[in-house]
Write a protein that holds these residues in place. Structure first.
Motif, PDB file in Angstrom:
ATOM      1  N   ALA A 159       0.832  -1.208   0.000  1.00 30.60           N
ATOM      2  CA  ALA A 159       0.000   0.000   0.000  1.00 30.60           C
ATOM      3  C   ALA A 159       0.866   1.257   0.000  1.00 30.60           C
ATOM      4  O   ALA A 159       0.585   2.219  -0.726  1.00 30.60           O
ATOM      5  N   ASP A 160       1.927   1.262   0.801  1.00 27.34           N
ATOM      6  CA  ASP A 160       2.822   2.421   0.858  1.00 27.34           C
ATOM      7  C   ASP A 160       3.491   2.680  -0.489  1.00 27.34           C
ATOM      8  O   ASP A 160       3.689   3.829  -0.893  1.00 27.34           O
ATOM      9  N   LEU A 161       3.848   1.599  -1.190  1.00 26.28           N
ATOM     10  CA  LEU A 161       4.544   1.725  -2.463  1.00 26.28           C
ATOM     11  C   LEU A 161       3.602   1.876  -3.647  1.00 26.28           C
ATOM     12  O   LEU A 161       4.024   2.210  -4.752  1.00 26.28           O
ATOM     13  N   GLY A 162       2.316   1.624  -3.423  1.00 26.98           N
ATOM     14  CA  GLY A 162       1.347   1.735  -4.505  1.00 26.98           C
ATOM     15  C   GLY A 162       1.476   0.631  -5.540  1.00 26.98           C
ATOM     16  O   GLY A 162       1.256   0.848  -6.729  1.00 26.98           O
ATOM     17  N   ILE A 163       1.846  -0.589  -5.102  1.00 30.12           N
ATOM     18  CA  ILE A 163       1.990  -1.717  -6.016  1.00 30.12           C
ATOM     19  C   ILE A 163       1.138  -2.880  -5.523  1.00 30.12           C
ATOM     20  O   ILE A 163       0.785  -2.958  -4.352  1.00 30.12           O
ATOM     21  N   ARG A 164       0.832  -3.801  -6.442  1.00 27.44           N
ATOM     22  CA  ARG A 164      -0.041  -4.929  -6.101  1.00 27.44           C
ATOM     23  C   ARG A 164       0.726  -6.170  -5.667  1.00 27.44           C
ATOM     24  O   ARG A 164       0.180  -7.042  -5.009  1.00 27.44           O
ATOM     25  N   GLY A 165       1.991  -6.265  -6.059  1.00 28.56           N
ATOM     26  CA  GLY A 165       2.770  -7.458  -5.721  1.00 28.56           C
ATOM     27  C   GLY A 165       4.212  -7.090  -5.474  1.00 28.56           C
ATOM     28  O   GLY A 165       4.523  -6.067  -4.896  1.00 28.56           O
ATOM     29  N   GLY A 166       5.101  -7.954  -5.938  1.00 25.24           N
ATOM     30  CA  GLY A 166       6.529  -7.674  -5.792  1.00 25.24           C
ATOM     31  C   GLY A 166       7.180  -8.490  -4.696  1.00 25.24           C
ATOM     32  O   GLY A 166       6.547  -8.863  -3.702  1.00 25.24           O
ATOM     33  N   LEU A 167       8.464  -8.788  -4.889  1.00 16.97           N
ATOM     34  CA  LEU A 167       9.261  -9.507  -3.902  1.00 16.97           C
ATOM     35  C   LEU A 167      10.465  -8.665  -3.522  1.00 16.97           C
ATOM     36  O   LEU A 167      11.150  -8.107  -4.390  1.00 16.97           O
ATOM     37  N   LEU A 168      10.717  -8.570  -2.225  1.00 19.43           N
ATOM     38  CA  LEU A 168      11.840  -7.791  -1.719  1.00 19.43           C
ATOM     39  C   LEU A 168      13.104  -8.650  -1.719  1.00 19.43           C
ATOM     40  O   LEU A 168      13.092  -9.782  -1.240  1.00 19.43           O
ATOM     41  N   ILE A 169      14.187  -8.107  -2.278  1.00 20.98           N
ATOM     42  CA  ILE A 169      15.474  -8.807  -2.231  1.00 20.98           C
ATOM     43  C   ILE A 169      16.133  -8.532  -0.882  1.00 20.98           C
ATOM     44  O   ILE A 169      16.510  -7.403  -0.589  1.00 20.98           O
ATOM     45  N   GLN A 170      16.237  -9.575  -0.057  1.00 25.06           N
ATOM     46  CA  GLN A 170      16.891  -9.441   1.244  1.00 25.06           C
ATOM     47  C   GLN A 170      18.403  -9.573   1.107  1.00 25.06           C
ATOM     48  O   GLN A 170      19.157  -8.842   1.749  1.00 25.06           O
ATOM     49  N   LYS A 171      18.849 -10.536   0.276  1.00 30.42           N
ATOM     50  CA  LYS A 171      20.273 -10.742   0.047  1.00 30.42           C
ATOM     51  C   LYS A 171      20.517 -10.974  -1.430  1.00 30.42           C
ATOM     52  O   LYS A 171      19.696 -11.600  -2.116  1.00 30.42           O
ATOM     53  N   SER A 172      21.668 -10.475  -1.907  1.00 29.49           N
ATOM     54  CA  SER A 172      22.063 -10.672  -3.288  1.00 29.49           C
ATOM     55  C   SER A 172      23.551 -10.989  -3.314  1.00 29.49           C
ATOM     56  O   SER A 172      24.367 -10.200  -2.836  1.00 29.49           O
ATOM     57  N   GLN A 173      23.890 -12.143  -3.861  1.00 27.57           N
ATOM     58  CA  GLN A 173      25.288 -12.543  -3.949  1.00 27.57           C
ATOM     59  C   GLN A 173      25.475 -13.398  -5.199  1.00 27.57           C
ATOM     60  O   GLN A 173      24.510 -13.702  -5.899  1.00 27.57           O
ATOM     61  N   GLY A 174      26.693 -13.777  -5.511  1.00 25.79           N
ATOM     62  CA  GLY A 174      26.950 -14.624  -6.662  1.00 25.79           C
ATOM     63  C   GLY A 174      26.416 -14.031  -7.959  1.00 25.79           C
ATOM     64  O   GLY A 174      26.627 -12.856  -8.250  1.00 25.79           O
ATOM     65  N   PRO A 175      25.703 -14.844  -8.769  1.00 29.33           N
ATOM     66  CA  PRO A 175      25.200 -14.371 -10.064  1.00 29.33           C
ATOM     67  C   PRO A 175      24.301 -13.131  -9.949  1.00 29.33           C
ATOM     68  O   PRO A 175      24.384 -12.240 -10.784  1.00 29.33           O
ATOM     69  N   ALA A 176      23.448 -13.094  -8.918  1.00 26.04           N
ATOM     70  CA  ALA A 176      22.544 -11.954  -8.749  1.00 26.04           C
ATOM     71  C   ALA A 176      23.316 -10.665  -8.500  1.00 26.04           C
ATOM     72  O   ALA A 176      23.028  -9.622  -9.090  1.00 26.04           O
ATOM     73  N   ALA A 177      24.311 -10.731  -7.634  1.00 21.80           N
ATOM     74  CA  ALA A 177      25.112  -9.544  -7.328  1.00 21.80           C
ATOM     75  C   ALA A 177      25.905  -9.089  -8.549  1.00 21.80           C
ATOM     76  O   ALA A 177      26.013  -7.890  -8.821  1.00 21.80           O
ATOM     77  N   ARG A 178      26.444 -10.056  -9.304  1.00 27.32           N
ATOM     78  CA  ARG A 178      27.220  -9.695 -10.495  1.00 27.32           C
ATOM     79  C   ARG A 178      26.349  -9.057 -11.564  1.00 27.32           C
ATOM     80  O   ARG A 178      26.823  -8.230 -12.349  1.00 27.32           O
ATOM     81  N   SER A 179      25.063  -9.405 -11.602  1.00 26.23           N
ATOM     82  CA  SER A 179      24.161  -8.818 -12.594  1.00 26.23           C
ATOM     83  C   SER A 179      23.737  -7.399 -12.215  1.00 26.23           C
ATOM     84  O   SER A 179      23.202  -6.669 -13.049  1.00 26.23           O
TER      85      SER A 179
END
Length: 230
Positions: A159-179
């Motif tokens: 509601a605060d962000l005005g979006i219906r869904g979405g997933l929060l990234i808590q941690k990013s490492q390896g391939p995700a961090a490099r991207s």
């Protein structure tokens, strides 16, 4: 100071004529936010080569929304003029006046689609009113192969962000961090599929075919980030 710049003479004359006749400059607006199509993103969207302007956000009250454009569409042509780079689109749209009817060719889920829109007058950017997502999200889900730990947003966060869904990234490492993915980013989509839950993410990931284009919200910005999933 040795600094100079140049603009096309046709654009300069157009601006001068508008100032003389109207006292102000009036330019057309389509109502989209766009980004460049990289080689990695082209592969994710099934394009043979990087081209066009990738739509990352559509103003819900703008001409693009009324024409049916969606985030993830890639605008390839405007009035039969090819969009080779994302910077071509604002120049073409800005050279047309409000009320001009245009024809767009867009790439969506592996097929070309033709749409028509009527430009409106360019309006000033609204102020930032969105609250950032807090990091007190519920249980995290690990996707070790990707280097991601994700959690679903609470109802209050959405509601605060005005979006219906979405997933929060808590941690990013390896391939995700490099991207380029970072903790605090919010994943809104994957390969033109809306991501509203962990299950939706897993389903979209399974059909990604080794290349995922993640639609990510970072602060007030929205952008696509390519991520290899194989």
């Amino acid at each position: 100071m040795g600094i100079s710049f140049a603009i096309p003479i046709d654009l300069a004359m157009q601006v001068a004529d508008q100032l003389k006749t109207k006292g102000k400059v009036s330019r057309g607006q389509l109502g989209v936010n766009i980004q460049e199509v990289t080689q990695e993103l082209a592969q994710s969207f099934g394009l043979q080569r990087p081209s066009g302007a990738l739509v990352v956000r559509v103003d819900p009250k703008g001409p693009a929304a009324k024409a049916g454009l969606q985030a993830g569409d890639i605008i390839l042509k405007l009035n039969n003029q090819s969009i080779d780079s994302s910077k071509d689109l604002p120049m073409l749209v800005g050279s047309l006046g409000p009320g001009t009817k245009i024809k767009l060719v867009v790439w969506r889920k592996g097929f070309e689609k033709t749409m028509e829109a009527t430009l409106v007058e360019q309006a000033p950017e609204p102020g930032n009113t969105t609250k950032p997502a807090s990091d007190n999200s519920p249980q995290g889900y690990q996707f070790g192969k990707l280097g991601l730990t994700l959690s679903e947003l609470t109802t209050d966060q959405r509601a605060d962000l005005g979006i219906r869904g979405g997933l929060l990234i808590q941690k990013s490492q390896g391939p995700a961090a490099r991207s380029g993915l970072m903790p605090g980013d919010i994943i809104l989509g994957l390969n033109q599929n809306d991501i509203t839950s962990i299950n939706a993410f897993e389903k979209a990931l399974a059909g990604a075919g080794g290349h995922a284009a993640l639609l990510v919200r970072r602060g007030e910005a929205v952008l696509y980030i390519a991520l290899r999933t194989d």
